[in-house]
Design a protein around this motif. Structure first.
Motif, short mmCIF file in Angstrom:
data_model
loop_
_atom_site.label_atom_id
_atom_site.label_comp_id
_atom_site.label_asym_id
_atom_site.label_seq_id
_atom_site.Cartn_x
_atom_site.Cartn_y
_atom_site.Cartn_z
N GLN A 1 0.94 -1.31 -0.01
CA GLN A 1 -0.09 0.04 0.09
C GLN A 1 0.99 1.23 0.11
O GLN A 1 0.55 2.32 -0.64
CB GLN A 1 -0.94 -0.10 1.22
N ARG B 1 2.43 1.80 -3.28
CA ARG B 1 1.52 2.21 -4.26
C ARG B 1 1.06 3.66 -4.27
O ARG B 1 0.78 4.33 -5.45
CB ARG B 1 0.15 1.50 -4.08
N TYR C 1 -6.12 3.95 -15.92
CA TYR C 1 -6.61 2.69 -16.65
C TYR C 1 -7.05 3.01 -18.05
O TYR C 1 -7.44 4.26 -18.57
CB TYR C 1 -7.99 2.40 -15.89
N ALA D 1 -11.51 4.38 -15.63
CA ALA D 1 -12.02 3.78 -14.17
C ALA D 1 -12.28 4.67 -12.96
O ALA D 1 -12.16 4.75 -12.09
CB ALA D 1 -10.92 2.82 -13.59
N TYR E 1 -14.95 6.86 -10.47
CA TYR E 1 -15.79 6.35 -9.62
C TYR E 1 -17.10 7.15 -10.33
O TYR E 1 -17.34 8.00 -10.02
CB TYR E 1 -15.34 6.78 -8.23
N LEU F 1 -1.74 12.26 -5.64
CA LEU F 1 -0.93 11.83 -4.57
C LEU F 1 0.62 12.01 -4.79
O LEU F 1 1.51 11.32 -4.28
CB LEU F 1 -1.14 10.03 -4.52
N GLN G 1 -13.04 0.00 -11.37
CA GLN G 1 -13.06 1.09 -10.49
C GLN G 1 -12.80 0.49 -8.94
O GLN G 1 -12.08 1.25 -8.31
CB GLN G 1 -14.58 1.49 -10.18
N GLU H 1 -10.45 -2.03 -8.52
CA GLU H 1 -9.00 -2.18 -8.61
C GLU H 1 -8.35 -0.68 -8.62
O GLU H 1 -7.29 -0.79 -7.99
CB GLU H 1 -8.64 -2.94 -10.03
N ALA H 2 -8.81 0.17 -9.30
CA ALA H 2 -8.47 1.64 -9.08
C ALA H 2 -8.43 1.96 -7.59
O ALA H 2 -7.22 2.79 -7.52
CB ALA H 2 -9.18 2.52 -9.99
N MET H 3 -9.11 1.78 -6.93
CA MET H 3 -9.24 2.04 -5.38
C MET H 3 -8.02 1.49 -4.92
O MET H 3 -7.35 2.17 -4.04
CB MET H 3 -10.47 1.68 -4.68
N GLU H 4 -7.86 0.11 -5.17
CA GLU H 4 -6.71 -0.45 -4.52
C GLU H 4 -5.35 0.10 -5.06
O GLU H 4 -4.47 0.30 -4.05
CB GLU H 4 -6.96 -1.94 -5.11
N VAL H 5 -5.40 0.59 -6.13
CA VAL H 5 -3.99 1.17 -6.76
C VAL H 5 -3.75 2.39 -6.09
O VAL H 5 -2.57 2.81 -5.97
CB VAL H 5 -3.93 1.18 -8.32
N SER H 6 -4.86 3.13 -5.85
CA SER H 6 -4.51 4.48 -5.16
C SER H 6 -4.39 4.10 -3.78
O SER H 6 -4.77 5.38 -2.88
CB SER H 6 -5.53 5.44 -5.38
N ALA H 7 -4.04 3.26 -3.22
CA ALA H 7 -3.50 2.82 -1.70
C ALA H 7 -4.97 3.14 -0.88
O ALA H 7 -4.60 3.51 0.21
CB ALA H 7 -2.40 3.64 -1.43
N THR H 8 -6.13 2.81 -1.47
CA THR H 8 -7.04 3.00 -0.28
C THR H 8 -7.51 1.70 -0.25
O THR H 8 -7.29 0.56 -0.92
CB THR H 8 -8.10 3.86 -0.77
N ASN H 9 -8.64 1.47 0.67
CA ASN H 9 -9.17 0.05 1.24
C ASN H 9 -10.61 -0.01 0.44
O ASN H 9 -11.44 0.44 1.27
CB ASN H 9 -9.20 -0.03 2.72
#
Ligand SMILES: Nc1ncnc2c1ncn2[C@@H]1O[C@H](COP(=O)(O)OP(=O)(O)O)[C@@H](O)[C@H]1O
Ligand SMILES: [Mg+2]
Lengths: 259, 235
Positions: free
Chosen positions: A87, A90, A97, A101, A103, A168, B102, B104-112
């Motif tokens: 994490q 990352r 993407y 992708a 939200y 970020l 989407q 996966e994109a959350m995971e890649v942006s280091a969120t849960n």
């Protein structure tokens, strides 16, 4: 259009891939791939559809696990990391993407807020808003801040996708087909933007594409995939002007079909 | 499911998202729960009257109805409605987020994403279902009262005075447990189907559909088990 000169530190590889293998069931996608990405450099990975380009950057981002071989990102071997370490790593990686992708239940502002709030909880609401506005300004999107993703054009979606990763301040950008599905003019804008990001945010990037214009404008170096590994590597001219069989096949392919 | 329990109590919490999801659960089901509860009350009363009248026992009607609604009808019907409306929605929503990468994109942006998407929704259905069940029981009894009032000219007070003593603490407790369990079932099933949707738009429809079918099936199985257990405790 040629890109401005960039500082590439050849001593410092931010991504180092050695002997990478990946298959799904009976399908061998990557069969022994090697790649270095140097600090400050944009490497373009070219290949036809289905050659495993997306699989490659998903392996780099630690979304998929390699069957064998090593991937070092920012000095860390990615499949040796705990989920907490992954994490943290990352945070240094920005991923655009292929389909953006975004939200789709959130506005553009909320899309950018989502990673920011969770990774920098100490920011005050004002600082957060300022950070979001700054990135959107750089991406030429400040009028879209309250729009929903469904209201945006294809090019705008890509730019929001880039903005969401830049919030970020990543060191490494991974672009999956940034110009796919865009008209030539919009593609040109995105290519220019990728180069601006490289300059302004001091990023190194892997850019995946099958679009030769994109490769030529954004790539400091080009690597061509065939049969699960890189068959050619060098500047755009080196790859396409030495009569290599695979390079010629790919060049022709680009002008026959577009998918 | 295991992951839900390891993450639900671990900070940071997604309060805002959980509250938003609670609101959505309530808001989505309220109209249908009201209508169904009211009609069930009326119809059930109407249908029970002739059998009781045969024994000249229409004065038992309020008690019988109260038991039927509180023990069985309200928890079961409400949860089935929530499964249909909310479960399918969760399956479709998470399913489309999954197939458009989407999540996966959350995971890649280091969120849960698990916490943000799954924990908030499961907590919401688990908390809101009991409230909706209470509400349906109330509306159902109201419908029943109107029907009784029309035929027997019973006062509101008398209706409840006849009805309530038949409901034991065990009944209320069992219904509460049921509605919590069913709410959890709807949430976790919807999330599981959505989160594991396979590629493509087809997968989204399937996730929504399977979420409803599986949660309804599980609710019936759980109903059977809970009723068997509760009956052990009845005097
Ligand atoms: N998660 C997966 N499971 C099974 N097969 C996959 C998976 N991801 C990709 N593939 C297969 O790997 C091959 C390469 O895919 P991909 O990397 O997406 O190609 P592209 O170069 O067009 O991006 C394709 O044949 C695809 O079907
Ligand atoms: Mg791809």
């Amino acid at each position: 259009m040629r890109k401005a000169t960039v500082n590439i530190d050849k001593q410092n590889a931010v991504i180092r891939i050695r002997g990478l293998y990946k298959s799904f069931d009976t399908l061998d996608v990557l069969t022994g791939m090697d790649l270095d990405l140097y600090k400050g450099e944009n490497v373009v990975v070219l290949g036809r559809s289905g050659t495993g380009k997306s699989v490659l950057i998903k392996l780099i981002a630690g979304i998929l696990k390699p069957d064998s071989g090593t991937i070092e990102v920012a000095g860390e071997e990615i499949d040796q990391l705990s989920s907490r370490e992954l994490q943290e790593l990352r945070l240094k990686i920005g991923f655009l993407y292929q389909g953006s992708a975004l939200y789709d239940s959130m506005t553009v502002r909320e899309n950018l807020e989502f990673p920011l709030v969770r990774n920098s909880p100490d920011l005050s609401p004002d600082e957060r808003e300022a950070a979001i506005r700054e990135v959107l300004e750089n991406m030429d999107l400040k009028d879209s801040i309250d729009k929903m993703p469904a209201e945006l054009s294809g090019g705008q979606k890509k730019r929001v996708g880039i903005a969401r990763t830049l919030i970020l301040h990543p060191d490494i950008m991974l672009y999956d087909e940034p110009t796919a599905g865009l008209d030539p003019v919009t593609s040109g804008d995105i290519n220019k933007l990728i180069n601006e990001v490289q300059q302004k945010y001091q990023t190194s990037a892997v850019i995946i594409t099958h679009d030769l214009t994109c490769a030529k404008t954004t790539g400091d170096r080009v690597a061509l995939i065939a049969d699960g590994k890189f068959c050619m590597e060098g500047s755009f001219e080196e790859v396409f002007q030495n009569g290599n069989e695979e390079a010629k096949k790919f060049y022709d392919y680009n002008f026959i079909e577009d998918s | 499911m295991l992951r839900f329990f390891t993450e639900v109590f671990r900070p940071p919490y997604e309060f805002r998202e959980t509250i938003k999801q609670c609101y959505k659960v309530g808001y989505k089901s309220l109209a249908l729960v009201s209508l169904t509860g009211f009609i069930t009350g009326i119809v059930f009363t109407n249908q029970s009257r002739p059998s009781l009248a045969e024994f000249g026992a229409t004065s038992w009607l309020p008690g019988l109805i109260a038991i039927a609604i509180v023990r069985a009808l309200a928890p079961l019907i409400t949860s089935l409605i929530v499964a249909g409306k909310v479960g399918s929605n969760i399956g479709a929503e998470l399913g489309s987020m999954k197939v458009t990468e989407q999540i996966e994109a959350m995971e890649v942006s280091a969120t849960n994403p698990f916490k943000f998407l799954v924990v908030s929704r499961v907590v919401a259905t688990t908390l809101m279902n009991p409230l909706l069940v209470c509400y349906m029981a109330f509306v159902g009894l109201l419908g029943a009262y109107l029907n009784v009032h029309q035929h027997e000219d019973t006062s509101f007070l008398a209706f409840f005075q006849h009805g309530f003593p038949s409901i034991s603490f065990l009944d209320l407790f069992a219904s509460l447990i049921k509605s919590v369990v069913y709410g959890f079932t709807v949430g976790i099933t919807g999330c599981y189907q959505g989160y594991n949707a396979t590629k493509g738009t087809e997968g989204v429809g399937k996730a929504a559909n399977v979420a409803v079918v599986v949660s309804m099936f599980l609710i019936f199985i759980e109903e059977l088990i809970i009723v068997l257990i509760v009956n052990q405790f009845r005097p």
